[in-house]
Design an enzyme around this catalytic site. Structure first.
Site, mmCIF file in Angstrom:
data_model
loop_
_atom_site.group_PDB
_atom_site.id
_atom_site.type_symbol
_atom_site.label_atom_id
_atom_site.label_comp_id
_atom_site.label_asym_id
_atom_site.label_seq_id
_atom_site.Cartn_x
_atom_site.Cartn_y
_atom_site.Cartn_z
ATOM 1 C CG ASP A 236 39.471 -35.971 -3.483
ATOM 2 O OD1 ASP A 236 38.311 -36.421 -3.371
ATOM 3 O OD2 ASP A 236 40.206 -36.242 -4.447
ATOM 4 C CG HIS A 366 31.379 -32.733 -6.265
ATOM 5 N ND1 HIS A 366 30.941 -33.089 -7.519
ATOM 6 C CD2 HIS A 366 32.712 -32.465 -6.406
ATOM 7 C CE1 HIS A 366 31.947 -33.042 -8.385
ATOM 8 N NE2 HIS A 366 33.038 -32.673 -7.716
ATOM 9 C CB SER A 515 40.684 -23.894 0.785
ATOM 10 O OG SER A 515 40.194 -22.975 1.721
#
EC number: 4.1.1.65
Length: 547
Positions: A236, A366, A515
């Site tokens: 995200d 991911h 981050s």
């Protein structure tokens, strides 16, 4: 004859008589009557015998006089302000002289101690800096240093951000009381815009501390993976920059670039010092890998793709051997190998994409596609903020910050994924790497056992020496060297693929709070991003396709 009116002042008697004499005089034209002669002196005597107090001048009225309350004075203050009946001028002067002398002595001692402390601090830092340069054999480079554009950014660059991040990590690990957990997490969700309906654990009181809530899992149905897409978003976040890499330079912002070699590293290393023992592969898996390698002839290696040793080296490399956590399953290897076997014969070029994770986003990342990671490089650096403001103002931000570069290949060629650390995000976790430790003061045990700086000159290995003194000194904990790179391989994860296979949408790891994830990969020229700058992304969403 003595004066009997002893209680009356002579001046008052004189004024009274003078007033009577004046009043007794009859003006011209006034009729003479006995009543007026008797009543007037009595009134004059009664009026003149009343004592007239002097008038006190009325002060000017101040509008704000009654609006503010005066502070109440303590008893000690009142005693100090009340003058003493015995006026000892000599003792008071002596006390003032003594107090001023004590004050001067205190100031002189304080200035002397502070100046000595500053000088010693500078000397110690200078010695420490020289020792780090001697150990890491690095040469300073102006192109890979902090270049703030204002004094505020310069002051920000001097802050101990790594220490602050470690303190923040310790604070996040404190276990909260059960009654305080749910309100605290709801307040955090309100401030940073966290969607609590997506959290896999509906009971917020089961998150023991803030760190567990930051590293929360979400429901799988809230992030569907686009199976038909060539590449999906690994996390995200918000798209900061994307495009084509030209002349080996990645554009940070308009007019500000950084080198791909500095981001990923460019030095070729020797063979690993040791490998971790694993159980042997099943015969079926081994035969499948051999058949896949024979039919498709996979020859991609990291050194062949990104080149060997370059002219300008800005990091010292520490070899950590093979750090594969577990062997890959047969189904996973088969899925990834079949996808990689579809090699493309089109003209290729390098692409990049930068995705920023805000504090309220899902903090795990991911796999964006089916690929194999064969090498991990941990770059020890700073922990500057990676917020969009700092990305626009601090040059070489992603090169300066601590990061973990996962290098490998996919069906179109080279592929890499770089999680970049930031302030309060010192901990980067890779699920299949058991020895990766980030934002640490000291090296881990695996670093000390397997790491040695690679150089052109031959170095003495620890196992070649049998002196007890050397063994004792080598077993001591060493500090992590700044601007260094700790490298490890995942060759033992698969004997045929020589790396860790990762399928599309598979969880790789995560970090705390927020981050940045940088993707650098090779693809045909027909590859096209389905992105826009400042676009909001969800993990599993399509970000690229072939046309």
């Amino acid at each position: 004859m003595p004066n009997r009116s002893f209680g009356v002042f002579p001046s008052v008697i004189y004024e009274t008589r003078l007033g009577l004499s004046h009043q007794m005089r009859r003006p011209i034209g006034q009729p003479l009557s006995k009543l007026s002669q008797v009543s007037q002196p009595n009134q004059i005597l009664q009026r003149n015998y009343q004592y007239k107090f002097p008038r006190i001048p009325r002060p000017k009225r101040n509008v704000l006089y009654y609006t503010f309350k005066r502070p109440q004075l303590s008893s000690a203050t009142i005693l100090r302000t009340v003058p003493s009946k015995i006026r000892n001028f000599s003792s008071r002067a002596k006390s003032k002289v003594k107090s001023s002398g004590r004050r001067r002595k205190f100031m002189s001692r304080w200035l002397a101690l502070s100046s000595i402390s500053v000088v010693l601090y500078g000397v110690v830092n200078k010695i420490k800096h020289k020792g780090i340069q001697r150990n890491s054999s690095l040469e300073p480079d102006e192109n890979h240093s902090v270049k703030p554009n204002s004094w505020t950014l310069y002051a920000y660059s001097t802050l101990p951000l790594k220490a602050i991040s470690r303190v923040w990590g310790q604070f996040n690990s404190f276990e909260l009381p059960i009654w305080l957990r749910s309100p605290s997490y709801k307040f955090y969700a309100y401030v940073f815009g966290v969607n609590l309906d997506e959290v896999a654990e509906p009971d917020l009181s089961k998150f023991r501390n803030l760190g567990e809530f930051f590293y929360r899992t979400i429901k799988p149905e809230t992030r569907p993976i686009d199976i038909d897409a060539e590449m999906v978003s690994p996390c995200d976040g918000k798209v900061l920059k994307f495009g084509i890499i030209e002349n080996g330079e990645i554009e940070q912002v308009k007019g500000m670039t950084y080198s791909i070699n500095a981001l990923l590293g460019q030095q070729k290393l020797a063979a690993p010092v040791h490998r971790i023992n694993y159980q042997l592969d099943d015969d079926d898996v081994v035969r499948r890998h051999e058949e896949f390698a024979r039919l498709n002839g996979i020859s991609y290696t990291i050194d062949d793709i990104i080149g060997g040793r370059g002219e300008n080296i800005h990091h010292s490399y520490m070899n950590q051997g093979d750090q594969s956590l577990r062997k890959s399953s047969a189904s996973q290897v088969y899925e990834v190998s079949n996808d990689i076997a579809k090699k493309s014969s089109f003209d290729k070029q390098l692409y990049f994409a930068v995705i920023y994770l805000a504090p309220g986003d899902y903090h795990r990342f991911h796999s964006p596609s089916n690929w194999v990671t064969t090498l991990r490089r941990h770059f020890v650096g700073e922990l500057f903020s990676v917020a969009p403001f700092f990305q626009k103002t601090l040059q070489n931000l992603f090169i300066l910050n601590e990061r973990v570069a996962l290098l490998g290949y996919w069906k179109h060629g080279f592929f890499s994924m770089i999680p970049v650390g930031a302030t309060n995000v010192g901990s980067i976790k890779i699920n299949f790497d058991k020895d990766l430790v980030t934002n640490s003061i000291y090296e881990s045990d695996s670093y000390a056992q397997t790491s040695f700086p690679s150089s052109d000159t031959s170095s003495c290995r620890e196992e070649d020496e049998s002196t007890p003194l050397i063994k004792r000194s080598s077993s001591r904990t060493k500090k992590v060297i700044k601007n260094s790179c700790y490298e490890a391989t995942y060759a033992n994860a698969s004997k045929i693929l020589r790396g860790q296979p990762l399928s599309k949408g598979q969880e790789i790891g995560g970090f705390k709070l927020g981050s940045t994830v940088v993707l650098v990969f090779e693809a045909p020229k027909t590859f096209h991003f389905t992105l826009a700058e400042n676009m909001k992304l969800k993990m599993g969403q399509r970000i690229g396709e072939l046309r």
